[in-house]
Enzyme design. Structure first.
Site, PDB file in Angstrom:
ATOM      1  N   GLN A 141      24.556  14.033  53.578  1.00  0.00           N
ATOM      2  CA  GLN A 141      23.698  13.154  54.360  1.00  0.00           C
ATOM      3  C   GLN A 141      24.507  11.990  54.938  1.00  0.00           C
ATOM      4  O   GLN A 141      25.252  11.331  54.223  1.00  0.00           O
ATOM      5  CB  GLN A 141      22.552  12.630  53.464  1.00  0.00           C
ATOM      6  N   LYS A 155      14.125  17.337  53.051  1.00  0.00           N
ATOM      7  CA  LYS A 155      14.888  18.588  53.060  1.00  0.00           C
ATOM      8  C   LYS A 155      14.591  19.410  51.805  1.00  0.00           C
ATOM      9  O   LYS A 155      14.476  20.633  51.872  1.00  0.00           O
ATOM     10  CB  LYS A 155      16.385  18.283  53.205  1.00  0.00           C
ATOM     11  N   ASP A 174      24.721  21.907  59.120  1.00  0.00           N
ATOM     12  CA  ASP A 174      24.461  20.867  60.122  1.00  0.00           C
ATOM     13  C   ASP A 174      25.054  21.235  61.487  1.00  0.00           C
ATOM     14  O   ASP A 174      24.669  20.668  62.508  1.00  0.00           O
ATOM     15  CB  ASP A 174      25.109  19.544  59.692  1.00  0.00           C
TER      16      ASP A 174
HETATM   17  N1  GUN Z   1      21.710  11.647  59.216  1.00  0.00           N
HETATM   18  C1  GUN Z   1      20.825  11.578  60.238  1.00  0.00           C
HETATM   19  N2  GUN Z   1      20.616  12.810  60.747  1.00  0.00           N
HETATM   20  C2  GUN Z   1      21.385  13.657  60.035  1.00  0.00           C
HETATM   21  C3  GUN Z   1      21.589  15.070  60.084  1.00  0.00           C
HETATM   22  O1  GUN Z   1      21.037  15.797  60.917  1.00  0.00           O
HETATM   23  N3  GUN Z   1      22.450  15.571  59.157  1.00  0.00           N
HETATM   24  C4  GUN Z   1      23.089  14.802  58.253  1.00  0.00           C
HETATM   25  N4  GUN Z   1      23.936  15.378  57.399  1.00  0.00           N
HETATM   26  N5  GUN Z   1      22.928  13.483  58.185  1.00  0.00           N
HETATM   27  C5  GUN Z   1      22.067  12.926  59.071  1.00  0.00           C
END
Ligand code: GUN
Length: 284
Positions: free
Chosen positions: A95, A51, A118
């Site tokens: 996350q 990211k 998200d």
């Molecule tokens: N963990 C696995 N996929 C994601 C996601 O798309 N967003 C977040 N915040 N955590 C994750």
């Protein structure tokens, strides 16, 4: 035909980079994404790094905040509330998964809705299911983009989604429905899954089990979207939910793992961050 999420996301990120380059002059600054990582789960560390790299490629300011897994829920919520109040922050992402002593639901609902890049906040989820304007969750949004880029017709087709998680299964089913597919949501307890999946024009698999989808489950010409991220128990390599070697020759279109859905998720996160930035900066 193999859909390269890697190539498509590179193209889309380059377009976003051109857009973002004009922001300092237009709006006085670039979008700012804050990513919070609790603990040191290797998969999460790798996602968070991805990211940050994508942010750099697009020209988005990225702040990654790391906290030890012993952080209390109160401390984490208080950090999120500070970021909610911080006018220089456009997007907040925590996350997942989080350590067991922290409620993911409370964390998600504490993130300000307008900074929820998200698309996990209950108000965003409700807006999605009520056909109201909302921030679309990144993986489902990326899947629809890939299908469209590959020229797959969704309208009128039979889509089968295996998996019913809040992050992928449920929202991707909803987005396919909104594109006028007829959608069946299946899961690990669905009886006679192969006879169902053989009927699918579009098969989306998000169940998290290596080689869950075997060759007998897929008819010739099916569009196969593999959302799985697993370790192959034999080779230890990254693999999807689909027995790729067996199914690739049958599928009309298929996404590889790695290099398929994963890069598109991050690409859509960048897009959502820009959307949140524009929404906030043009509202003032
Ligand atoms: N963990 C696995 N996929 C994601 C996601 O798309 N967003 C977040 N915040 N955590 C994750």
């Amino acid at each position: 035909m193999i859909i390269s999420g890697k190539e498509l996301s590179a193209k889309l990120k380059a377009e976003m980079a051109r857009e973002v380059a004009a922001f300092p002059e237009k709006y006085g600054r670039v979008p700012h994404l804050v990513v919070i990582l609790v603990g040191d789960n290797p998969a999460s560390v790798s996602y968070v790094t991805g990211k940050a790299k994508a942010s750099e490629a697009v020209g988005i300011r990225n702040t990654t905040i790391r906290r030890p897994s012993e952080i209390t829920e109160q401390e984490l919520l208080s950090l999120i509330k500070d970021l909610n109040e911080d006018d220089s922050v456009d997007g907040i992402l925590v996350q997942l998964p989080l350590p067991e002593h922290i409620s993911e639901a409370r964390v998600i609902e504490t993130i300000a809705r307008e900074k929820d890049v998200d698309g996990f906040h209950p108000l965003n989820v409700a807006a999605l299911w009520q056909k109201q304007p909302c921030i679309l969750p990144c993986t489902p949004k990326g899947i629809i983009k890939m299908l469209k880029a590959a020229g797959v017709r969704i309208s009128g087709k039979r889509a089968v989604v295996i998996g019913r998680s809040n992050i992928v299964g449920l929202p991707v089913a909803k987005l396919l429905l909104d594109e006028n597919a007829t959608v069946t949501i299946a899961h690990s307890r669905t009886e006679d899954l192969p006879s169902l999946t053989r009927q699918a024009d579009i098969l989306v698999v998000a169940i998290g089990r290596p080689r869950f989808v075997t060759s007998d489950m897929v008819s010739d010409g099916t569009v196969v979207i593999d959302v799985g991220v697993n370790r192959d128990p034999e080779t230890g390599k990254l693999c999807g939910d689909v027995d790729y070697a067996a199914i690739e020759p049958k599928a009309s279109v298929i996404t590889p793992v790695p290099g398929g859905v994963g890069p598109m998720t991050i690409c859509c996160l960048m897009e959502n961050t820009i959307e949140c930035f524009l929404e906030r900066i043009t509202r003032r």
